[in-house]
Design an enzyme around this catalytic site. Sequence first.
Site, PDB file in Angstrom:
ATOM      1  N   LYS A   8     -21.310  17.727   7.829  1.00  0.00           N
ATOM      2  CA  LYS A   8     -20.242  18.145   8.737  1.00  0.00           C
ATOM      3  C   LYS A   8     -19.866  17.054   9.733  1.00  0.00           C
ATOM      4  O   LYS A   8     -18.705  16.964  10.145  1.00  0.00           O
ATOM      5  CB  LYS A   8     -20.650  19.427   9.480  1.00  0.00           C
ATOM      6  N   SER A  52       0.831  -1.198   0.000  1.00  0.00           N
ATOM      7  CA  SER A  52       0.000   0.000   0.000  1.00  0.00           C
ATOM      8  C   SER A  52       0.874   1.261   0.000  1.00  0.00           C
ATOM      9  O   SER A  52       1.601   1.497  -0.955  1.00  0.00           O
ATOM     10  CB  SER A  52      -0.972  -0.033   1.182  1.00  0.00           C
TER      11      SER A  52
END
Length: 295
Positions: free
Chosen positions: A167, A115
């Site tokens: 949010k 990764s």
Amino acid sequence: MMKKIVLIFLAAVFAFGVLFTVSMLIAKTIMGSSETKLTDEEGVGLVEVRGMILDSKDTIRQLRYFLKKESVKAVVLRVDSPGGVVAPSQEIYEEVKRFAAKKKIIVSMGSLAASGGYYISAPATLIYANPGTITASIGVILKLSNIEALMDKIGIKSYTLKTGRFKDSGSPLRKLSAEDRAMLQAVIDNTHEQFVRAVAAGRKLPVEEVRKIADGRVLSGEQAKAMKLVDRLGTLQDAVEEAGRLAGIKDEPEVILPPTRKIDYWDLLVDGMEGRFSGALRNAAGGMRLMYEAE
């Protein structure tokens, strides 16, 4: 009574001072001197990236040091990492790319370079892996937790005031809505595409060819070589010798280590305590971080 309290306080302060002094001496003994003896002979620099990639500063500092040092003709980047946070991985990638434009940089993969560990390797001049190295894992992961049921069970209510519907997306205190999931998936997909493009550019491969294997799968070093993600199979010593040859160094090259930073042991102690505390808070709050990380 007051005299007894004062004596206890002074004894506690003295005990803390002794404990702190002993701790610093132990830390200094374990970490060794902050100065590394360097050679002025021509050689190959060695930069190591081990463990989770959470910060890029030290790796970038070492690469820039070797780039400026005339006696260092090439660098071996030893990677033994499962990956880590996206932004630091991208910052190291860019630094490796800049270094490769001026000097040779050879990656030597250890037991694990997956990764983010593969991401930072991609733009190198050459990549060496052991046949059994675990690598690739081209993908992005975002881990979220939900403790809403637990909060209800123990009788704690949570209230959130926000400026927009997204949010508090990913908050552990409420369920992930379909809109939240779609928004976060779009971010993950975009970051994954950045990974694919970075590998394609670094390895000089067609984007579509990389995309076919960019599904998070891990590969052995041998498999990765067959898929052109790795150039050669070999050890760290093989990578050092090849770096020397590419740099035009005759015989076996001298391996040059970067200077270590001077350690402020008080800052080390305080930062360690602060890091543990803030890390615990982030985990408890379900902090959101996109990761180039092999599971």
